[in-house]
Design a protein around this motif. Structure first.
Motif, mmCIF file in Angstrom:
data_model
loop_
_atom_site.group_PDB
_atom_site.id
_atom_site.type_symbol
_atom_site.label_atom_id
_atom_site.label_comp_id
_atom_site.label_asym_id
_atom_site.label_seq_id
_atom_site.Cartn_x
_atom_site.Cartn_y
_atom_site.Cartn_z
ATOM 1 N N ILE A 2 39.703 32.153 35.051
ATOM 2 C CA ILE A 2 39.540 33.477 35.636
ATOM 3 C C ILE A 2 40.887 33.904 36.205
ATOM 4 C CG2 ILE A 2 38.294 34.831 37.355
ATOM 5 C CD1 ILE A 2 36.002 32.884 37.115
ATOM 6 N N THR A 3 41.443 34.965 35.680
ATOM 7 C CA THR A 3 42.801 35.365 36.030
ATOM 8 C C THR A 3 42.855 36.084 37.368
ATOM 9 O OG1 THR A 3 42.595 37.508 34.917
ATOM 10 C CG2 THR A 3 43.316 35.633 33.577
ATOM 11 N N ASP A 4 44.079 36.134 37.948
ATOM 12 C CA ASP A 4 44.276 36.858 39.201
ATOM 13 C C ASP A 4 44.028 38.350 39.009
ATOM 14 O OD1 ASP A 4 44.846 34.522 40.479
ATOM 15 O OD2 ASP A 4 47.021 34.803 40.485
ATOM 16 N N SER A 5 44.324 38.866 37.805
ATOM 17 C CA SER A 5 44.080 40.276 37.529
ATOM 18 C C SER A 5 42.590 40.599 37.622
ATOM 19 C CB SER A 5 44.612 40.636 36.145
ATOM 20 O OG SER A 5 44.269 41.962 35.802
ATOM 21 N N THR A 6 41.753 39.700 37.087
ATOM 22 C CA THR A 6 40.301 39.893 37.183
ATOM 23 C C THR A 6 39.841 39.861 38.635
ATOM 24 O OG1 THR A 6 39.906 38.949 34.999
ATOM 25 C CG2 THR A 6 38.078 38.891 36.554
ATOM 26 N N LEU A 7 40.381 38.921 39.406
ATOM 27 C CA LEU A 7 40.007 38.825 40.819
ATOM 28 C C LEU A 7 40.434 40.080 41.582
ATOM 29 C CD1 LEU A 7 40.933 35.081 41.522
ATOM 30 C CD2 LEU A 7 38.700 36.039 40.944
ATOM 31 N N GLU A 8 41.573 40.640 41.211
ATOM 32 C CA GLU A 8 42.025 41.883 41.845
ATOM 33 C C GLU A 8 41.058 43.026 41.551
ATOM 34 O OE1 GLU A 8 44.418 42.852 43.817
ATOM 35 O OE2 GLU A 8 45.701 41.079 43.978
ATOM 36 N N GLN A 9 40.618 43.135 40.285
ATOM 37 C CA GLN A 9 39.694 44.212 39.925
ATOM 38 C C GLN A 9 38.376 44.096 40.667
ATOM 39 O OE1 GLN A 9 39.578 45.805 35.760
ATOM 40 N NE2 GLN A 9 40.739 43.945 35.307
ATOM 41 N N LEU A 10 37.963 42.849 40.950
ATOM 42 C CA LEU A 10 36.706 42.622 41.671
ATOM 43 C C LEU A 10 36.901 42.631 43.187
ATOM 44 C CD1 LEU A 10 35.204 39.805 39.417
ATOM 45 C CD2 LEU A 10 34.525 42.215 39.489
ATOM 46 N N GLU A 11 38.154 42.862 43.652
ATOM 47 C CA GLU A 11 38.482 42.957 45.084
ATOM 48 C C GLU A 11 38.246 41.642 45.820
ATOM 49 O OE1 GLU A 11 37.750 47.361 46.519
ATOM 50 O OE2 GLU A 11 35.939 46.598 45.548
ATOM 51 N N PHE A 12 38.387 40.541 45.090
ATOM 52 C CA PHE A 12 38.208 39.231 45.721
ATOM 53 C C PHE A 12 39.254 38.969 46.802
ATOM 54 C CE2 PHE A 12 38.448 34.451 45.517
ATOM 55 C CZ PHE A 12 37.205 34.221 46.077
ATOM 56 N N PRO A 13 40.537 39.381 46.621
ATOM 57 C CA PRO A 13 41.506 39.163 47.716
ATOM 58 C C PRO A 13 41.104 39.842 49.022
ATOM 59 C CG PRO A 13 42.662 39.638 45.660
ATOM 60 C CD PRO A 13 41.203 39.870 45.400
ATOM 61 N N LYS A 14 40.426 40.986 48.955
ATOM 62 C CA LYS A 14 39.964 41.641 50.178
ATOM 63 C C LYS A 14 38.939 40.764 50.897
ATOM 64 C CE LYS A 14 40.673 46.442 48.705
ATOM 65 N NZ LYS A 14 40.026 47.754 48.476
ATOM 66 N N LEU A 15 38.092 40.101 50.122
ATOM 67 C CA LEU A 15 37.124 39.187 50.730
ATOM 68 C C LEU A 15 37.840 38.005 51.380
ATOM 69 C CD1 LEU A 15 34.017 38.395 50.968
ATOM 70 C CD2 LEU A 15 34.467 36.929 49.014
ATOM 71 N N LEU A 16 38.864 37.473 50.694
ATOM 72 C CA LEU A 16 39.609 36.347 51.251
ATOM 73 C C LEU A 16 40.297 36.742 52.561
ATOM 74 C CD1 LEU A 16 41.186 34.744 48.050
ATOM 75 C CD2 LEU A 16 39.060 34.141 49.225
ATOM 76 N N LYS A 17 40.752 37.997 52.640
ATOM 77 C CA LYS A 17 41.380 38.444 53.890
ATOM 78 C C LYS A 17 40.382 38.406 55.045
ATOM 79 C CE LYS A 17 43.920 42.232 56.057
ATOM 80 N NZ LYS A 17 43.085 42.163 57.276
#
Length: 789
Positions: A2-17
């Motif tokens: 699962i690429t970082d680009s996919t995680l960005e589209q799903l807003e996963f970094p916002k959840l990690l924050k």
């Protein structure tokens, strides 16, 4: 992968924050942002379990003792070279971390109910000696304390004394009236580490001493008077010795850290992991998350799922309406789901919810959904969401989507989840629908799980007729013209574009003209779909009512079956109650016969006893009949050869086992010990042990009305008055039948309540001639000797 680009589209970094905001250090924050989906089921479950164990501590009100701490990694790297010395403030930074590591060890010690956390905490070490030395030598601001060493304390004391002498002499100088005219000001200060006084420039040669500095204006010379130069030199030497001792202390403390640097580095990593896990647990508590199930079978079951970012947005905005949870199931009968419905109806949110919750589950994080939710152990998550138009690369929206879809088709396989938003749009509707149907077919053949959204009617029709595919719709209220945000599986939805346009203020004439231009055929098709959906809803409602009726019928059948099964037990209970009443009646009759015994003993005692035995025989028959009804498990009689002293046997008249004290073969009787007293019963009145023991004194009295026959002594100690008198009555009856002239009744001393009740009972008893307290050899006042007629 699962690429970082996919995680960005799903807003996963916002959840990690959001998780990182709960942590206590910069290394912990970095570790949180490195969270990625895990590939092994055991690793995922390990993180799930550790987070749940921390949440258990939260519920107990004893969270892990974590506090803010600095990044010690660079300091450990600096102290590793031989001879390296850290600054006092840098050394002081280790104190709270070492203390925290010890506190974490204590918090998790002796907690076998937290096995995964204990396993992790095995990497922590306790360094009490180093922690004590650091705390003894440094304060929180990094100052070296006097108590760091005896020599340092002595040197600092001498420095303070010399400085006091210098200041005293200088104060006396500036207060001298003869020198006052030579001074620029009446204060003392330091220049280049030496104590000086401010002297007017033109008078500097009139004061014997050394000029160490001149003011910027040139009007003031800072002079060290000759009178204090010796003291200043002494102070300088002491200061140098003090600095050397401070350096020695810092060198020793740095060497202590160097010795444990390797272990300490491992312990710091454990603290960071615990901080990360506690941050995840705190967010899970806030969002009311649950650990989901995981399966390798490639199916999704989402129960009451909520998008975490949207959930928090609703809470922080104090929205009047609650977030509508998402229920979805995909992968068993169909691996491709096409979601349709109105604009702003929640189609894209549903797609993103499935995506981000899948990533959370694969990362070992609890998800905002019911714990009955299940996610597939996928290897890849491929996403095409949003407008990817790029002016710089000369790509249109359609071109960008085609590039993404081409990459998705190349990387799709049986352990892949594909999320496609607005499939088939940005081009001619007919061509876009045909292309979209071909893409869905290829993805189904590759074995991927697919969630796609669209507005195109052609895709809806194709999905309805294709095996392994299913339509779903975001529900819309045609009366209020508002979306309901609920997903309905098994039926296509309508876009309701014209209705929504009118609702949001578009000119009604424009909407009407658009409806005319749309054409009768399209309108009729939409009406047919709406009619079918309404009928389907009615059928589902009818099926639900049928299921409820079936459930009620099943409950009634179970109740009837239970009632039918209980009839034999009820019959036994009624018969047992009847026989018990008959037995009580016979007891009354026997009491009356015993009263007659007094009258006929002169005329014929033998005849009186015969009458009494007849009554006793009748009562025994009733009791035996009662036992056969009341006790399901028949008593297996024992032969004399099976009875041994010390063995336990079952006594139906007591309702529990008793110990065999003696075997009286001639009388065909057995002496037993039960509840602290001894009784004699016929061999026919006992059976094989059932492992039953007497109930505690507070428990209800034994239900069986038959009381075993005593010998010549009855122990009533510890019994309540009612229970004691119920045993005393048959004891006196059997004593009279046995021809005894005297019996011993042991009731103890206590508060005298049982003593008075027994003697009051004996006063009115027709079989008792007289009674008296026992002598010392008979038990004293704790026993009563009764003489029978």
């Amino acid at each position: 992968m699962i690429t970082d680009s996919t995680l960005e589209q799903l807003e996963f970094p916002k959840l990690l924050k959001l998780i990182a905001d709960y942590t206590h250090s910069e290394p912990s924050r970095r570790a949180v942002f490195e969270i990625r989906p895990l590939g092994e089921l055991e690793t995922i479950r390990q993180r799930q379990t550790r987070i749940e164990e921390i949440r258990k501590l939260h519920r107990e009100g004893t969270p892990l003792p974590l506090a803010p701490f600095v990044d010690l990694g660079p300091l450990l790297s600096r102290v590793r070279p031989l001879g390296a010395i850290l600054e006092p403030l840098e050394l002081a930074a280790f104190i709270p971390v070492l203390q925290m590591m010890g506190d974490l060890q204590v918090a998790l010690a002796g907690r076998p109910d937290l096995p995964r956390l204990q396993e992790l905490a095995a990497g922590l070490r306790d360094y009490p000696n180093l922690l004590r030395r650091l705390g003894h030598s440094l304060d929180e601001e990094g100052n070296i304390l006097d108590q760091a060493s005896p020599l340092l304390a002595e040197l600092r004391s001498q420095v303070r004394q010399v400085e006091a002498r210098i200041r005293k002499q200088l104060t006396e100088l500036i207060q001298d009236h003869q020198l006052a005219a030579l001074l620029q000001d009446d204060f003392i200060t330091q220049r280049s580490g030496r104590w000086v006084i401010p002297v007017r420039m033109e008078a500097r040669k009139q004061i014997r001493g050394v000029v160490h500095d001149v003011s910027r204006s040139g009007e003031t010379a800072f002079v060290e008077p000759l009178a204090i130069i010796q003291l200043s030199n002494e102070l300088e030497n002491l200061t140098a010795e003090q600095k050397a001792e401070e350096n020695r202390i810092l060198r020793d403390l740095s060497a202590g850290l160097r010795e444990i640097a390797g272990d300490l580095d491992g312990g710091l990593k454990v603290v960071v992991v615990l901080d990360l896990l506690q941050g995840a647990a705190s967010l899970a508590d806030e969002l009311q998350c649950e650990p989901p199930g995981l399966t390798a079978e490639g199916s999704i079951r989402l129960v009451q799922g909520r998008h975490p970012l949207l959930e928090l947005a609703f809470r922080r905005q104090e929205a009047r309406e609650a977030l509508v949870p998402l229920d979805l199931q995909l992968g068993e009968d169909a691996r491709v789901m096409v979601i349709t419905g109105s604009n702003a109806g929640g189609k894209t949110v549903a797609l993103k919810t499935v995506g981000i919750l899948t990533v959370m589950a694969l990362s070992g994080l609890p998800v905002p959904a019911r714990d009955s939710s299940v996610f597939p152990l996928i290897e890849n998550l491929l996403v095409d969401i949003g407008d990817e138009q790029s002016i710089e690369s000369s790509l249109s929206t359609f071109s960008a989507h085609i590039q993404h879809i081409s990459a998705i088709l190349k990387n799709s396989a049986d352990r892949t989840l594909v999320l496609l938003d607005e499939l088939g749009t940005s081009t001619d509707p007919d061509e876009g629908a045909a292309l979209a149907c071909a893409v869905l077919t290829r993805l189904r053949e590759q074995g991927a799980l697919v969630l796609a959204t669209t507005h195109l009617t052609g895709i809806k029709v194709f999905t309805e007729r294709s095996q392994g595919m299913v339509n779903a719709a975001m529900e819309f209220d045609p009366r209020t013209l508002k979306p309901l945000y609920r997903l309905k599986t098994g039926q296509p939805g309508l876009s309701h574009a014209l209705e929504v346009a009118g609702q949001y203020g578009l000119d009604p004439e424009v909407v009407a003209q658009a409806r005319e231009l749309l054409g009768g055929q399209k309108v009729e098709l939409d009406r047919s779909i709406l009619d079918l959906n309404n009928r389907r809803s009615e059928y589902e409602k009818g099926l639900e009512e049928i299921r409820l009726k079936e459930t009620r019928l099943s409950e009634q059948e179970r109740e009837l079956a239970a009632a039918r099964d209980s009839l034999p037990e009820e019959r036994k209970r009624i018969l047992a109650e009847t026989y018990r009443e008959a037995s009580d009646y016979l007891v009354t009759i026997r009491r009356q016969m015993q009263a007659l015994l007094e009258e006929i003993k002169v005329k014929g005692r033998t005849r009186g006893r015969e009458v009494l035995k007849e009554v006793e025989k009748t009562q025994t028959a009733v009791n035996e009949e009662w036992r056969s009804v009341a006790d399901e498990e028949a008593v297996r009689p024992l032969g004399l050869e099976e009875i041994e002293e010390g063995r336990f046997v079952y006594v139906p008249s007591l309702g529990y086992d008793a110990e065999v004290v003696a075997l009286l073969k001639k009388q065909n009787r057995v002496r037993l010990r039960a509840e602290g007293f001894e009784i004699e019963v016929p061999v026919t009145e006992i059976g094989a042990s059932r492992g039953k023991r007497p109930a505690p004194r507070s428990a209800p009295a034994v239900k069986t009305p038959v009381v075993a026959e005593p010998f010549s002594r009855l122990n009533l100690i510890g019994l309540r008055v009612e229970e004691a008198l119920s045993r005393l009555e048959p004891f006196l009856n059997q004593a009279a039948l046995g021809g005894l002239r005297e019996v011993v009744i042991v009731h103890g001393f206590g508060e005298g309540i049982l003593n008075r009740a027994v003697r009051e009972h004996l006063k009115k008893h027709p079989l008792i001639k007289t009674f008296r307290p026992g002598v010392s050899s008979e038990g004293g006042a704790g026993a009563t000797i009764a003489v029978l007629h």
